[in-house]
Design a protein around this motif. Structure first.
Motif, PDB file in Angstrom:
ATOM      1  N   PRO A  89       0.826  -1.211   0.000  1.00 24.62           N
ATOM      2  CA  PRO A  89       0.000   0.000   0.000  1.00 24.62           C
ATOM      3  C   PRO A  89       0.861   1.262   0.000  1.00 24.62           C
ATOM      4  O   PRO A  89       2.070   1.201   0.238  1.00 24.62           O
ATOM      5  N   GLN A  90       0.199   2.349  -0.268  1.00 26.00           N
ATOM      6  CA  GLN A  90       0.899   3.629  -0.306  1.00 26.00           C
ATOM      7  C   GLN A  90       1.479   3.967   1.060  1.00 26.00           C
ATOM      8  O   GLN A  90       2.533   4.568   1.163  1.00 26.00           O
ATOM      9  N   ARG A  91       0.762   3.570   2.102  1.00 21.77           N
ATOM     10  CA  ARG A  91       1.206   3.916   3.451  1.00 21.77           C
ATOM     11  C   ARG A  91       1.174   2.651   4.294  1.00 21.77           C
ATOM     12  O   ARG A  91       0.124   2.062   4.505  1.00 21.77           O
ATOM     13  N   SER A  92       2.356   2.259   4.746  1.00 18.03           N
ATOM     14  CA  SER A  92       2.448   1.055   5.567  1.00 18.03           C
ATOM     15  C   SER A  92       2.409   1.461   7.043  1.00 18.03           C
ATOM     16  O   SER A  92       2.773   2.576   7.393  1.00 18.03           O
ATOM     17  N   ASP A  93       1.944   0.557   7.857  1.00 16.67           N
ATOM     18  CA  ASP A  93       1.870   0.874   9.287  1.00 16.67           C
ATOM     19  C   ASP A  93       2.049  -0.413  10.077  1.00 16.67           C
ATOM     20  O   ASP A  93       1.517  -1.452   9.708  1.00 16.67           O
ATOM     21  N   VAL A  94       2.807  -0.338  11.138  1.00 10.86           N
ATOM     22  CA  VAL A  94       3.010  -1.511  11.988  1.00 10.86           C
ATOM     23  C   VAL A  94       2.706  -1.098  13.421  1.00 10.86           C
ATOM     24  O   VAL A  94       3.393  -0.257  13.986  1.00 10.86           O
ATOM     25  N   ALA A  95       1.661  -1.678  14.000  1.00 10.90           N
ATOM     26  CA  ALA A  95       1.234  -1.285  15.344  1.00 10.90           C
ATOM     27  C   ALA A  95       1.815  -2.205  16.411  1.00 10.90           C
ATOM     28  O   ALA A  95       1.125  -2.615  17.337  1.00 10.90           O
ATOM     29  N   ALA A  96       3.068  -2.560  16.251  1.00 10.94           N
ATOM     30  CA  ALA A  96       3.730  -3.381  17.265  1.00 10.94           C
ATOM     31  C   ALA A  96       5.228  -3.164  17.124  1.00 10.94           C
ATOM     32  O   ALA A  96       5.693  -2.656  16.111  1.00 10.94           O
ATOM     33  N   ASP A  97       5.959  -3.548  18.156  1.00  9.59           N
ATOM     34  CA  ASP A  97       7.401  -3.278  18.158  1.00  9.59           C
ATOM     35  C   ASP A  97       8.177  -4.381  17.443  1.00  9.59           C
ATOM     36  O   ASP A  97       9.084  -4.982  18.024  1.00  9.59           O
ATOM     37  N   PHE A  98       7.831  -4.638  16.183  1.00 10.56           N
ATOM     38  CA  PHE A  98       8.548  -5.638  15.412  1.00 10.56           C
ATOM     39  C   PHE A  98       9.832  -5.043  14.834  1.00 10.56           C
ATOM     40  O   PHE A  98       9.902  -3.845  14.554  1.00 10.56           O
ATOM     41  N   THR A  99      10.810  -5.907  14.578  1.00 15.20           N
ATOM     42  CA  THR A  99      11.987  -5.483  13.823  1.00 15.20           C
ATOM     43  C   THR A  99      11.648  -5.591  12.331  1.00 15.20           C
ATOM     44  O   THR A  99      10.631  -6.196  11.958  1.00 15.20           O
ATOM     45  N   ALA A 100      12.539  -5.019  11.509  1.00 13.92           N
ATOM     46  CA  ALA A 100      12.310  -5.084  10.061  1.00 13.92           C
ATOM     47  C   ALA A 100      12.227  -6.542   9.615  1.00 13.92           C
ATOM     48  O   ALA A 100      11.348  -6.914   8.827  1.00 13.92           O
ATOM     49  N   ARG A 101      13.118  -7.386  10.123  1.00 15.99           N
ATOM     50  CA  ARG A 101      13.110  -8.798   9.719  1.00 15.99           C
ATOM     51  C   ARG A 101      11.791  -9.472  10.129  1.00 15.99           C
ATOM     52  O   ARG A 101      11.224 -10.258   9.360  1.00 15.99           O
ATOM     53  N   GLU A 102      11.300  -9.137  11.315  1.00 22.14           N
ATOM     54  CA  GLU A 102      10.052  -9.762  11.779  1.00 22.14           C
ATOM     55  C   GLU A 102       8.867  -9.347  10.900  1.00 22.14           C
ATOM     56  O   GLU A 102       7.993 -10.164  10.612  1.00 22.14           O
ATOM     57  N   VAL A 103       8.868  -8.085  10.468  1.00 22.19           N
ATOM     58  CA  VAL A 103       7.781  -7.634   9.586  1.00 22.19           C
ATOM     59  C   VAL A 103       7.843  -8.375   8.253  1.00 22.19           C
ATOM     60  O   VAL A 103       6.825  -8.846   7.734  1.00 22.19           O
ATOM     61  N   VAL A 104       9.049  -8.495   7.711  1.00 19.97           N
ATOM     62  CA  VAL A 104       9.195  -9.188   6.418  1.00 19.97           C
ATOM     63  C   VAL A 104       8.778 -10.655   6.578  1.00 19.97           C
ATOM     64  O   VAL A 104       8.141 -11.234   5.694  1.00 19.97           O
ATOM     65  N   ARG A 105       9.108 -11.217   7.719  1.00 19.08           N
ATOM     66  CA  ARG A 105       8.726 -12.620   7.990  1.00 19.08           C
ATOM     67  C   ARG A 105       7.198 -12.793   7.978  1.00 19.08           C
ATOM     68  O   ARG A 105       6.682 -13.831   7.592  1.00 19.08           O
ATOM     69  N   LEU A 106       6.468 -11.746   8.406  1.00 22.69           N
ATOM     70  CA  LEU A 106       5.000 -11.831   8.418  1.00 22.69           C
ATOM     71  C   LEU A 106       4.446 -12.049   7.007  1.00 22.69           C
ATOM     72  O   LEU A 106       3.364 -12.596   6.829  1.00 22.69           O
ATOM     73  N   LEU A 127      18.203  -3.523   3.094  1.00 18.43           N
ATOM     74  CA  LEU A 127      18.012  -3.399   4.540  1.00 18.43           C
ATOM     75  C   LEU A 127      18.658  -4.551   5.325  1.00 18.43           C
ATOM     76  O   LEU A 127      18.374  -4.705   6.513  1.00 18.43           O
ATOM     77  N   ALA A 128      19.508  -5.303   4.667  1.00 20.83           N
ATOM     78  CA  ALA A 128      20.092  -6.462   5.349  1.00 20.83           C
ATOM     79  C   ALA A 128      20.825  -6.046   6.622  1.00 20.83           C
ATOM     80  O   ALA A 128      20.727  -6.721   7.657  1.00 20.83           O
ATOM     81  N   ALA A 129      21.534  -4.920   6.550  1.00 26.62           N
ATOM     82  CA  ALA A 129      22.327  -4.499   7.707  1.00 26.62           C
ATOM     83  C   ALA A 129      21.461  -3.954   8.837  1.00 26.62           C
ATOM     84  O   ALA A 129      21.888  -3.902   9.986  1.00 26.62           O
ATOM     85  N   ARG A 130      20.256  -3.521   8.499  1.00 25.75           N
ATOM     86  CA  ARG A 130      19.385  -2.930   9.533  1.00 25.75           C
ATOM     87  C   ARG A 130      18.180  -3.823   9.821  1.00 25.75           C
ATOM     88  O   ARG A 130      17.178  -3.370  10.353  1.00 25.75           O
ATOM     89  N   ALA A 131      18.310  -5.086   9.461  1.00 27.81           N
ATOM     90  CA  ALA A 131      17.169  -6.004   9.577  1.00 27.81           C
ATOM     91  C   ALA A 131      16.706  -6.196  11.017  1.00 27.81           C
ATOM     92  O   ALA A 131      15.525  -6.449  11.252  1.00 27.81           O
ATOM     93  N   ASN A 132      17.622  -6.053  11.953  1.00 27.31           N
ATOM     94  CA  ASN A 132      17.232  -6.313  13.339  1.00 27.31           C
ATOM     95  C   ASN A 132      16.883  -5.045  14.104  1.00 27.31           C
ATOM     96  O   ASN A 132      16.755  -5.077  15.331  1.00 27.31           O
ATOM     97  N   ALA A 134      14.277  -2.072  15.184  1.00 24.31           N
ATOM     98  CA  ALA A 134      12.819  -1.927  15.295  1.00 24.31           C
ATOM     99  C   ALA A 134      12.326  -1.029  14.173  1.00 24.31           C
ATOM    100  O   ALA A 134      12.965  -0.023  13.849  1.00 24.31           O
ATOM    101  N   VAL A 135      11.204  -1.399  13.577  1.00 25.20           N
ATOM    102  CA  VAL A 135      10.667  -0.632  12.447  1.00 25.20           C
ATOM    103  C   VAL A 135      10.434   0.828  12.842  1.00 25.20           C
ATOM    104  O   VAL A 135      10.644   1.742  12.044  1.00 25.20           O
ATOM    105  N   ASP A 136      10.036   1.017  14.085  1.00 23.22           N
ATOM    106  CA  ASP A 136       9.768   2.365  14.586  1.00 23.22           C
ATOM    107  C   ASP A 136      10.981   3.286  14.499  1.00 23.22           C
ATOM    108  O   ASP A 136      10.830   4.498  14.432  1.00 23.22           O
ATOM    109  N   THR A 137      12.169   2.697  14.529  1.00 23.04           N
ATOM    110  CA  THR A 137      13.373   3.523  14.548  1.00 23.04           C
ATOM    111  C   THR A 137      13.884   3.796  13.131  1.00 23.04           C
ATOM    112  O   THR A 137      14.874   4.498  12.966  1.00 23.04           O
ATOM    113  N   LEU A 138      13.227   3.231  12.120  1.00 25.74           N
ATOM    114  CA  LEU A 138      13.655   3.444  10.740  1.00 25.74           C
ATOM    115  C   LEU A 138      13.018   4.716  10.173  1.00 25.74           C
ATOM    116  O   LEU A 138      11.966   5.165  10.656  1.00 25.74           O
ATOM    117  N   SER A 139      13.632   5.254   9.133  1.00 26.68           N
ATOM    118  CA  SER A 139      13.070   6.450   8.490  1.00 26.68           C
ATOM    119  C   SER A 139      11.829   6.046   7.678  1.00 26.68           C
ATOM    120  O   SER A 139      11.576   4.844   7.456  1.00 26.68           O
TER     121      SER A 139
END
Lengths: 261, 348
Positions: A89-106, A127-132, A134-139
């Motif tokens: 979607p145009q705007r993604s949202d994650v309402a939990a403290d997942f890491t980038a890798r955990e979101v991709v795993r979903l 994003l391999a280097a920043r996979a772990n 938290a999504v919240d801390t990413l730009s």
């Protein structure tokens, strides 16, 4: 179009339409998309790009008021469709403290756990280097990359994958845009990609085919370089248009998968 | 992290249960005072039942809170904050009053507590579940904005709805005689029964177990539902069905807990948060974790309650959880806004 004549189109919309009350967001529209196609949906704000894309993706409450959407000539269950069709979607949202890798795993919810697919998708979006982290801390751009990676992981391994993306490059760094474009072309070798874009120049560069929408109607449909002309775009946007995005061409050529000219 | 988190919660639960079992009033020259002792058979049984009762109610509220927070994609959701507890309380009060009126031939005065005798607890439970579900439906409708629920609107709607239902309950209190009114007031403060109704407790435990299994089986889909609606749909999750499951699980668990122990506040809010902090965001761990954390919090609160003697009997446990949970809620609210949740319509 490079799909085999014997194969059903990868996706087919038969007279789909959408209304919001009295407002006709999309007039009855029919189209087929074959394997090998990268289709850009282009048009001004409110032209129906996202509506058409969401109807093709079968997401949310987007049921067509009329018509139907078929994958490979059939109606699929939601879960079966999710194994071959992914949507960003145009705007993604994650309402939990997942890491980038955990979101991709979903993204592997329907196809089953595959850490290799997750790692490949993260590498594609850089994003391999920043996979772990938290999504919240990413730009914002990195979060969009995570959303693209989730969709790539979702259809990794599908025989005829279909990827639909709504303005996927907003906020993503140019280098990563080039990398994602290359991966879209990889997908289109065995499947198809449909994406809505604001930038017609970028669409001209990426897509093999373009749909130009205005006020909920398909104004032009054809090979991207023939359709996305200044004259057609000016008609669609009701404003003089120029072609742009030449800045991306060298980066994509450098990746070595397609001649942009 | 998960193993350590589960061990920590289990350890605290054991300590709290021991404290609750071993601390009690003992006779001395000065009268009754609190003392550590290994109680005799019958007292040990009663205290064990109280611990079990607190653990089951706490687990029920923890699971209910988790279901609601996942349903609304908002960690500020809980049965109490959203007015569901008050709605369930109103449902029980309605059942009590209607039952009383039916028994007294339609009159609302002149009776005594003696002839007010409680309706079967199953009827109260139904009243609580219906009241809680109605409250949840209303607050969910008012707080929804696009994919998410706006936290400010949700909390405001919950507070206002809770006030309305509480006022309705207060109104109903005046339709019943003093004895029943006193029982109702004590129950509304949130209290664990001193002598648990075994059949009701077993029913509560069974319903909670069903809720637990339902949520645990849905754990992977619940994780995906933390993405935006479009992404969750595209990933193959039937959000409509999942949300229906969460709605009914959250509402029924909250209702049945309220029917048993009254509207005990903040366990459903703080329990899932404690679980998230110790176990991470995955529902496979959060479902058992929220149940365990809820049990820990309520058994601990009940143990602490035993140590507070104001000379007029023990405080209802709901008073203690409100005193401790209120500041915790404000802290969560502040933390959520500081992290930018306000702008995105989600408090994290």
């Amino acid at each position: 179009m490079s799909g085999s004549a014997r194969e059903a189109p990868i996706i087919e919309a038969c007279g789909v339409a959408k209304r919001y009350g009295a407002f006709e967001a999309l007039a009855p529209t029919s189209l087929t998309i074959d394997v090998g196609e990268i289709v850009a949906i282009v048009g001004a704000n409110g032209s129906g790009k996202s509506t058409l894309l969401r109807l093709l993706a079968g997401v949310g409450g987007e049921r067509p008021a009329e018509g139907e959407v078929r994958l490979e000539g059939k109606s699929w269950t939601r879960e079966a469709a999710a194994r071959v069709r992914a949507f960003v979607p145009q705007r993604s949202d994650v309402a939990a403290d997942f890491t980038a890798r955990e979101v991709v795993r979903l993204g592997r919810f329907a196809r089953g756990f595959d850490e290799g697919a997750v790692t490949r998708a993260l590498a594609i979006v850089g994003l391999a280097a920043r996979a772990n982290r938290a999504v919240d801390t990413l730009s914002g751009g990195e979060r969009q990359s995570v959303a693209v990676a989730r969709a790539l992981a979702q259809i990794d391994g599908a025989k005829r994958p279909l990827l639909l993306l709504d303005e996927p490059f907003s906020g993503i760094d140019p280098g990563e845009v080039a990398r994602v474009i290359v991966s879209l072309r990889d997908i289109a070798r065995s499947g198809a990609v449909v994406l809505s874009l604001h930038d017609p120049g970028l669409a001209r560069l990426i897509a093999t085919r373009a749909l130009v929408l205005r006020e909920g109607r398909v104004l032009f449909d054809g090979p991207a370089r023939e359709v996305l002309t200044a004259a057609n775009l000016s008609a669609a946007y009701r404003h003089p248009m120029i072609e742009s995005a030449e800045w991306l061409a060298p980066a994509i050529v450098e990746k070595g998968t397609m001649d942009p000219c | 992290m998960r193993t350590r988190g589960f061990l920590t919660l289990t350890l605290i639960l054991i300590v709290a249960a021991l404290l609750r079992t071993l601390i009690g009033p003992a006779s001395s020259d000065d009268g009754l005072r609190l003392a550590f002792s290994i109680p005799s058979g019958e007292i040990l049984w009663l205290r064990s039942m109280s611990v079990t009762s607190a653990a089951v109610v706490g687990a029920t509220l923890g699971l209910s809170g988790l279901a609601l927070q996942t349903l609304l994609r908002n960690p500020l959701a809980s049965p109490f904050v959203l007015g569901i507890s008050s709605g369930a309380g109103f449902g029980v009060a309605c059942v009590l009053v209607v039952g009383y009126m039916l028994r007294t031939g339609g009159g609302t005065s002149g009776g005594t507590s003696g002839d007010s005798g409680a309706l079967p607890w199953a009827t109260e439970t139904i009243g609580a579940v219906v009241g809680g579900s109605v409250a949840l439906a209303i607050v969910s409708r008012f707080g929804r904005m696009g994919d998410n629920h706006n936290p400010t609107t949700l909390v405001l709607a919950g507070v206002i709805l809770g006030s309305i239902f509480s006022a309705g309950t207060a109104l109903l209190e005046h339709l019943v005689p003093h004895g029943l009114r006193g029982d109702l007031l004590s129950w509304m403060a949130g209290r664990l029964p001193e002598i648990p109704n075994t059949a009701q407790l077993i029913t509560l435990a069974c319903v909670t177990l069903v809720g637990f299994v339902v949520l645990a089986r849905s754990a992977p889909a619940l994780d995906v539902s933390m993405l935006s609606d479009d992404e969750a749909h595209s990933s193959g999750v039937d959000l409509r069905r999942l949300r229906g499951t969460l709605f009914w699980t959250g509402g029924v668990l909250a209702g049945i807990a309220v029917a048993y122990a009254g509207p005990i506040s903040f366990i459903g809010l703080v329990g899932p948060h404690l679980a998230r902090r110790l176990l991470g965001p995955h529902h496979a761990a959060l479902v058992p974790g929220a149940a365990l954390a809820g049990a820990v919090l309520l058994v601990a609160a009940d143990a602490v309650r035993q140590m507070i003697d104001l000379g007029s009997g023990r405080l209802p446990v709901g008073v203690l959880t409100a005193l401790a949970g209120g500041p915790a809620f404000l802290w969560l609210l502040r933390r959520g806004f500081q992290q930018g949740g306000h702008d995105r319509g989600v408090v994290r």
